[in-house]
Design a protein around this motif. Sequence first.
Motif, mmCIF file in Angstrom:
data_model
loop_
_atom_site.group_PDB
_atom_site.id
_atom_site.type_symbol
_atom_site.label_atom_id
_atom_site.label_comp_id
_atom_site.label_asym_id
_atom_site.label_seq_id
_atom_site.Cartn_x
_atom_site.Cartn_y
_atom_site.Cartn_z
ATOM 1 N N SER A 121 0.794 -1.232 0.000
ATOM 2 C CA SER A 121 0.000 0.000 0.000
ATOM 3 C C SER A 121 0.831 1.289 0.000
ATOM 4 N N LEU A 122 2.143 1.170 -0.011
ATOM 5 C CA LEU A 122 2.976 2.383 0.045
ATOM 6 C C LEU A 122 3.871 2.492 -1.179
ATOM 7 N N ASP A 123 4.154 3.717 -1.589
ATOM 8 C CA ASP A 123 5.251 3.944 -2.532
ATOM 9 C C ASP A 123 6.546 3.630 -1.794
ATOM 10 N N ALA A 124 7.467 3.018 -2.485
ATOM 11 C CA ALA A 124 8.713 2.637 -1.800
ATOM 12 C C ALA A 124 9.912 2.889 -2.683
ATOM 13 N N TRP A 125 10.943 3.472 -2.073
ATOM 14 C CA TRP A 125 12.232 3.615 -2.742
ATOM 15 C C TRP A 125 13.284 3.195 -1.715
ATOM 16 N N VAL A 126 13.840 2.034 -1.945
ATOM 17 C CA VAL A 126 14.804 1.481 -0.991
ATOM 18 C C VAL A 126 16.149 1.378 -1.685
ATOM 19 N N ILE A 127 17.144 1.987 -1.076
ATOM 20 C CA ILE A 127 18.481 2.029 -1.669
ATOM 21 C C ILE A 127 19.450 1.293 -0.750
ATOM 22 N N GLU A 128 20.038 0.246 -1.271
ATOM 23 C CA GLU A 128 21.021 -0.493 -0.483
ATOM 24 C C GLU A 128 22.405 0.043 -0.833
ATOM 25 N N ARG A 129 23.139 0.488 0.181
ATOM 26 C CA ARG A 129 24.453 1.098 -0.053
ATOM 27 C C ARG A 129 25.572 0.075 -0.046
ATOM 28 N N GLU A 130 25.462 -0.911 0.844
ATOM 29 C CA GLU A 130 26.504 -1.942 0.882
ATOM 30 C C GLU A 130 25.974 -3.177 1.586
ATOM 31 N N VAL A 131 26.671 -4.293 1.342
ATOM 32 C CA VAL A 131 26.333 -5.544 2.025
ATOM 33 C C VAL A 131 27.623 -6.056 2.667
ATOM 34 N N LEU A 132 27.564 -6.364 3.961
ATOM 35 C CA LEU A 132 28.743 -6.894 4.649
ATOM 36 C C LEU A 132 28.545 -8.381 4.915
ATOM 37 N N ASP A 133 29.648 -9.127 4.862
ATOM 38 C CA ASP A 133 29.540 -10.529 5.248
ATOM 39 C C ASP A 133 29.488 -10.588 6.778
ATOM 40 N N PRO A 134 29.060 -11.731 7.351
ATOM 41 C CA PRO A 134 28.865 -11.792 8.803
ATOM 42 C C PRO A 134 30.088 -11.369 9.607
ATOM 43 N N LEU A 135 31.289 -11.767 9.187
ATOM 44 C CA LEU A 135 32.479 -11.423 9.980
ATOM 45 C C LEU A 135 32.744 -9.920 9.947
ATOM 46 N N ALA A 136 32.664 -9.338 8.742
ATOM 47 C CA ALA A 136 32.912 -7.892 8.630
ATOM 48 C C ALA A 136 31.889 -7.122 9.464
ATOM 49 N N TYR A 137 30.638 -7.605 9.445
ATOM 50 C CA TYR A 137 29.576 -6.941 10.220
ATOM 51 C C TYR A 137 29.882 -7.024 11.718
ATOM 52 N N ALA A 138 30.245 -8.211 12.166
ATOM 53 C CA ALA A 138 30.540 -8.405 13.589
ATOM 54 C C ALA A 138 31.700 -7.501 14.013
ATOM 55 N N GLU A 139 32.751 -7.465 13.213
ATOM 56 C CA GLU A 139 33.924 -6.659 13.582
ATOM 57 C C GLU A 139 33.567 -5.174 13.665
ATOM 58 N N LEU A 140 32.773 -4.725 12.689
ATOM 59 C CA LEU A 140 32.376 -3.313 12.668
ATOM 60 C C LEU A 140 31.715 -2.917 13.981
ATOM 61 N N TRP A 141 30.744 -3.733 14.422
ATOM 62 C CA TRP A 141 29.952 -3.307 15.572
ATOM 63 C C TRP A 141 30.604 -3.643 16.907
ATOM 64 N N VAL A 142 31.463 -4.640 16.924
ATOM 65 C CA VAL A 142 32.185 -4.908 18.181
ATOM 66 C C VAL A 142 33.183 -3.759 18.418
ATOM 67 N N ARG A 143 33.857 -3.349 17.370
ATOM 68 C CA ARG A 143 34.789 -2.203 17.494
ATOM 69 C C ARG A 143 34.036 -0.930 17.859
ATOM 70 N N ASP A 144 32.870 -0.727 17.231
ATOM 71 C CA ASP A 144 32.075 0.478 17.488
ATOM 72 C C ASP A 144 31.706 0.602 18.965
ATOM 73 N N GLY A 145 31.527 -0.540 19.649
ATOM 74 C CA GLY A 145 31.191 -0.508 21.079
ATOM 75 C C GLY A 145 32.397 -0.222 21.955
ATOM 76 N N GLY A 146 33.569 -0.066 21.357
ATOM 77 C CA GLY A 146 34.754 0.313 22.134
ATOM 78 C C GLY A 146 35.585 -0.876 22.579
ATOM 79 N N THR A 147 35.267 -2.103 22.096
ATOM 80 C CA THR A 147 36.074 -3.265 22.490
ATOM 81 C C THR A 147 37.269 -3.363 21.545
ATOM 82 N N VAL A 148 38.439 -3.519 22.137
ATOM 83 C CA VAL A 148 39.683 -3.394 21.370
ATOM 84 C C VAL A 148 40.028 -4.712 20.663
ATOM 85 N N PRO A 149 40.306 -4.652 19.340
ATOM 86 C CA PRO A 149 40.711 -5.868 18.616
ATOM 87 C C PRO A 149 41.933 -6.501 19.275
#
Length: 503
Positions: free
Chosen positions: A301-329
């Motif tokens: 029922s809605l007009d939709a325009w969805v733009i996907e900018r990037e897709v990360l694999d599970p490991l890259a995604y996990a690393e991004l957000w674990v680092r973002d929380g301040g946990t040191v690699p």
Amino acid sequence: MLPEPAPQLCQALAADLRSAGYASAALRDAWGAQADDALARGLRGPAAQALEGRDDALAVLGRLWGLGMPVPRASVDAALPTLTVTGAVDLGLIATVGADVAPAVLVRPQAFADDAGEVEWWIASDLDEAALQGPLPEDHVLGVGGASQTLARLQLTRRGGNALDLGTGCGIQALRLRRLVDRVVATDISERALRFTRLNALLNGVDGIETRHGSLFEPVAGETFDRVASNPPFVITPRVEGVPAYEYRDGGLEGDALVAAVIEGVGAQLAPGGVAQSLGNWEYHGEESGLDRVRGWVGPSLDAWVIEREVLDPLAYAELWVRDGGTVPGTPAYARLIEAWLDDFARRGVTGVGFGYVLLRKPLAGAPTLSRYERVAGGGEGGFGPHLASCLAAHDRAALLDDVDLADSVLRVAPDVTEARHHRPGEGDPSVIELRQGGGFARTLEVDPALAALVGACDGDLPVGTLIDAIAQLMEVDAAHLRADLLPRVRELLVTGFVSFED
Ligand SMILES: C[S@@+](CC[C@H](N)C(=O)[O-])C[C@H]1O[C@@H](n2cnc3c(N)ncnc32)[C@H](O)[C@@H]1O
């Protein structure tokens, strides 16, 4: 808990910040462009070093609330003559520690320009990792980060009566929406975030923002809005013991369920013609694309325009957000968190995570006409809002035209479009012709010679049908056939902003 902000104290603070010249450009000048960029990456050392030896109000406030460092009380007394140290303590912005004053929050200048002009605000938010020198607490209220700026840059500039900012945090989207509408409702599950929003509205003298506590659409049940903006807590987080659940980025649900709930629920909150814009993460499961998953949430029922900018694999995604929380690699905590993320993805069959932008619109009347789910990686740092607005307007106009009417329309190629022709060495005819967009999402489109000729001829003079007929004659092909081939592609060029209607 941050105290309820007192209006007079906020005014006094604004007066002191103004007289100190506490503004984005002044701070950038004070500590230099490189240090400013480092600060945006969470590194405050270079900026602190640049301010060493300075005791003027700009430097003192920059150290205290720009960098989140303690400063001598005497300097703060001098920098806050109207508010005073006591007033800043009462606002919950500092604490006194012996002869020093320690920051309890950050207050950073925030400059931007939109259709209504240039603005400089001061935005208070919680101390970041650099100031805390460690991981964030779970109830952290985020300042104006990269995602906030992305959503703000996407906002359509058209005006409306009212707006909803779902998950307002420090209130930055609400403040920006208030420039376009008379009344904004800003919601959050965090009382602390709502206090920051009220503080920031008072500090910047912005009225018309009502804050409401509650999850998702609960606080606005039964109401409709002309605009909805949401930078929701879209980060996919494993629901296991020992994994922090930061309010600012994690809605407490499994997988991408919170983003699904925002997208599935927002249609009921939109007034006819109303537009919702949000950011989101969506999962890929096996063969199912993330964009198809979003399509399922949007419904018919809605007009939709969805733009996907990037897709990360599970490991890259996990690393991004674990680092973002301040946990040191490299630390055991880092390895343990990564494992939790990967286990969660494996258990639920997640093969990737898409990140992108969602624009949904309730048709003024009748059925939706727009359904675009696409991957677009390009685009500069400028505002996408005006670009999206003109693309939507072109789509709406083209949707009312059948092919005969479209052929009667006069079009003009956009001023930022260039053409690149690639030739095999020594060959006269190009093997590839590309149209490139300089602004907007910087799209590149491979076209055939007929479409390239048509776009090149769209100079706001002759109707598109006349141009196609002339090209057919030159190329010695059937004109009706060429119209049938080119007109659908002209519609695509209109909605992507390569060409526009002349009047
Ligand atoms: C990423 S922050 C966005 C803050 C701000 N709007 C911006 O653009 O910077 C997400 C916000 O959503 C809030 N939030 C989390 N779960 C929520 C829920 N179920 N309903 C409403 N808000 C929620 C968080 O407390 C946080 O303030």
